[in-house]
Structure formats: C-alpha cells, structure tokens
Motif scaffolding. Structure first.
Motif, mmCIF file in Angstrom:
data_model
loop_
_atom_site.group_PDB
_atom_site.id
_atom_site.type_symbol
_atom_site.label_atom_id
_atom_site.label_comp_id
_atom_site.label_asym_id
_atom_site.label_seq_id
_atom_site.Cartn_x
_atom_site.Cartn_y
_atom_site.Cartn_z
ATOM 1 N N GLN A 1 0.902 -1.245 0.203
ATOM 2 C CA GLN A 1 -0.044 -0.019 0.224
ATOM 3 C C GLN A 1 0.920 1.316 0.099
ATOM 4 O OE1 GLN A 1 -2.405 -0.471 3.573
ATOM 5 N NE2 GLN A 1 -3.685 -1.861 2.460
ATOM 6 N N LEU A 2 2.075 1.250 0.806
ATOM 7 C CA LEU A 2 2.887 2.346 0.671
ATOM 8 C C LEU A 2 3.528 2.603 -0.366
ATOM 9 C CD1 LEU A 2 4.452 2.006 4.512
ATOM 10 C CD2 LEU A 2 2.668 3.898 3.565
ATOM 11 N N LEU A 3 3.995 1.511 -1.161
ATOM 12 C CA LEU A 3 4.821 1.604 -2.172
ATOM 13 C C LEU A 3 3.945 2.008 -3.412
ATOM 14 C CD1 LEU A 3 7.002 -1.545 -1.980
ATOM 15 C CD2 LEU A 3 7.715 0.904 -1.505
ATOM 16 N N ASP A 4 2.601 1.952 -3.356
ATOM 17 C CA ASP A 4 1.627 2.051 -4.270
ATOM 18 C C ASP A 4 1.365 3.812 -4.524
ATOM 19 O OD1 ASP A 4 1.233 -0.042 -5.558
ATOM 20 O OD2 ASP A 4 -0.817 -0.600 -4.401
ATOM 21 N N ILE A 5 1.874 4.440 -3.248
ATOM 22 C CA ILE A 5 1.556 5.911 -3.359
ATOM 23 C C ILE A 5 3.186 6.674 -3.272
ATOM 24 C CG2 ILE A 5 -0.369 5.940 -1.860
ATOM 25 C CD1 ILE A 5 1.583 7.077 0.242
ATOM 26 N N LYS A 6 4.100 5.895 -3.408
ATOM 27 C CA LYS A 6 5.370 6.596 -3.473
ATOM 28 C C LYS A 6 5.852 7.407 -4.322
ATOM 29 C CE LYS A 6 10.388 5.071 -3.391
ATOM 30 N NZ LYS A 6 10.728 5.890 -4.590
ATOM 31 N N ASP A 7 5.470 7.009 -5.574
ATOM 32 C CA ASP A 7 5.714 8.170 -6.720
ATOM 33 C C ASP A 7 4.846 9.039 -6.851
ATOM 34 O OD1 ASP A 7 7.728 6.414 -7.771
ATOM 35 O OD2 ASP A 7 6.475 5.694 -9.298
ATOM 36 N N ALA A 8 3.642 9.021 -6.148
ATOM 37 C CA ALA A 8 2.718 10.347 -6.243
ATOM 38 C C ALA A 8 3.134 11.162 -4.896
ATOM 39 C CB ALA A 8 1.393 9.933 -6.028
ATOM 40 N N ALA A 9 3.610 10.604 -3.840
ATOM 41 C CA ALA A 9 3.958 11.485 -2.798
ATOM 42 C C ALA A 9 5.336 12.081 -3.198
ATOM 43 C CB ALA A 9 3.977 10.592 -1.427
ATOM 44 N N GLN A 10 6.271 11.417 -3.543
ATOM 45 C CA GLN A 10 7.503 11.932 -3.775
ATOM 46 C C GLN A 10 7.837 12.667 -4.993
ATOM 47 O OE1 GLN A 10 10.146 8.341 -3.016
ATOM 48 N NE2 GLN A 10 9.723 8.662 -0.656
ATOM 49 N N TYR A 11 7.066 12.436 -6.059
ATOM 50 C CA TYR A 11 7.557 12.878 -7.425
ATOM 51 C C TYR A 11 6.480 13.698 -8.108
ATOM 52 C CZ TYR A 11 11.171 9.440 -6.565
ATOM 53 O OH TYR A 11 12.269 8.717 -5.762
ATOM 54 N N GLY A 12 5.345 13.281 -7.468
ATOM 55 C CA GLY A 12 4.208 13.763 -8.332
ATOM 56 C C GLY A 12 3.753 15.294 -7.995
ATOM 57 N N VAL A 13 2.902 15.479 -8.934
ATOM 58 C CA VAL A 13 2.107 16.754 -8.582
ATOM 59 C C VAL A 13 0.743 16.771 -7.906
ATOM 60 C CG1 VAL A 13 3.255 18.047 -10.421
ATOM 61 C CG2 VAL A 13 1.261 16.961 -11.039
ATOM 62 N N ILE A 14 0.381 15.482 -7.757
ATOM 63 C CA ILE A 14 -0.907 15.010 -7.088
ATOM 64 C C ILE A 14 -0.717 15.244 -5.718
ATOM 65 C CG2 ILE A 14 -2.661 13.478 -6.567
ATOM 66 C CD1 ILE A 14 -1.771 12.106 -9.401
ATOM 67 N N SER A 15 -1.680 15.993 -4.768
ATOM 68 C CA SER A 15 -1.308 16.137 -3.641
ATOM 69 C C SER A 15 -1.899 14.867 -2.737
ATOM 70 C CB SER A 15 -2.361 17.185 -2.958
ATOM 71 O OG SER A 15 -1.784 18.267 -3.417
ATOM 72 N N LEU A 16 -1.267 14.420 -1.856
ATOM 73 C CA LEU A 16 -1.424 13.248 -0.892
ATOM 74 C C LEU A 16 -2.181 13.739 0.345
ATOM 75 C CD1 LEU A 16 -1.216 10.312 -1.011
ATOM 76 C CD2 LEU A 16 0.804 10.571 0.509
ATOM 77 N N SER A 17 -3.236 13.691 0.620
ATOM 78 C CA SER A 17 -3.866 14.190 2.014
ATOM 79 C C SER A 17 -5.054 13.400 2.380
ATOM 80 C CB SER A 17 -4.360 15.812 1.636
ATOM 81 O OG SER A 17 -5.356 15.866 0.781
ATOM 82 N N GLY A 18 -6.073 13.907 3.200
ATOM 83 C CA GLY A 18 -6.944 13.191 3.695
ATOM 84 C C GLY A 18 -6.869 11.744 3.944
#
Length: 139
Positions: free
Chosen positions: A98-115
C-alpha cells in the motif's frame, strides 16, 4: 499472487536491523508531526516520510528474521522477503505494498496526498514499525 521479481539482496544482521528500525521510527515520528497537514506540500512530505518509514521497517524485519534485505531499485521486490517472515509477514507485505503504491505520487508527483490517503499511509507505516519492532525483539 504477484509476478516473480528478481531478488537482489544484501546480507545483514542485528546491528543493521536495529539501525533501520531506529530510522523507521524517526521517519514515522516526523511524518506524524505534520498531521494534520495545512498544505499539499506538507501532505506529500508526510506521505513520503511514511513510505520511507515502511521501507526502513521492512529492511529491519528482514535483517532480523532472514539475515538479508532487498537492495534493488524496485522496492516491491522486498514484498517477497517480507511475506516469508512469521508470524504476520503476509499482512506486513500488504501494508508495505500500500505504501509503495503511493510512493511516486507522494515523492515525485504533482498530485497532493492528503485526507484518507495520507491517514492510510500513516497507519500502514505505523503497523510496519510495530511489526519490525516485534521481529527485531525476537531476533
């Protein structure tokens, strides 16, 4: 069942396990300090730290239980190692996935990780740190 991944591993033991576990705890501690987040950047930083906590915790558990950890560029290769740890390795591997699935979005993406995504990431990281703590104690 995930496709078979090439296993690049490094030998490690109790000293490395203890070091990686301490890093995992610190990553998680700082990630939790950012909660609740005020900006999209804070959400991504907290999410990135949660991912790093999960990876470090998985390394600690693998070093303590198996005497080796994943060392390849593809962090998902670690899932096969984590699954081998008894008890609870399968559940820990799911949390790491689950964590690895969000890795790219959290570290490199322009998509905000919240909520809810951030809360899930923090819960998964916390689970992995507790899992690794138990494995290192037993090791």
């Amino acid at each position: 069942m995930s496709p078979r991944r090439e296993q690049r591993t490094a030998t490690c033991g109790h000293v490395e396990a203890a070091s990686r576990l301490e890093q995992a705890r610190k990553f998680l501690e700082v990630a939790e300090l950012l909660e609740p987040v005020d900006t999209p950047a804070e959400g991504n930083v907290a999410g990135s730290l949660a991912v790093l906590a999960g990876i470090a915790a998985a390394d600690a558990a693998c070093c303590a239980a198996l005497g080796r950890r994943s060392r390849g560029q593809d962090h998902k290769a670690a899932l096969d190692l984590v699954r081998q740890i008894e008890p609870a390795g399968r559940e820990a591997a799911k949390k790491l996935d689950q964590l690895l699935d969000i890795k790219d979005a959290a570290q490199y993406g322009v998509i905000s990780l919240s909520g809810s995504s951030l809360k899930t990431a923090l819960r998964s990281a916390s689970y992995l740190v507790e899992f690794a703590t138990g494995v290192v104690r037993r090791g």
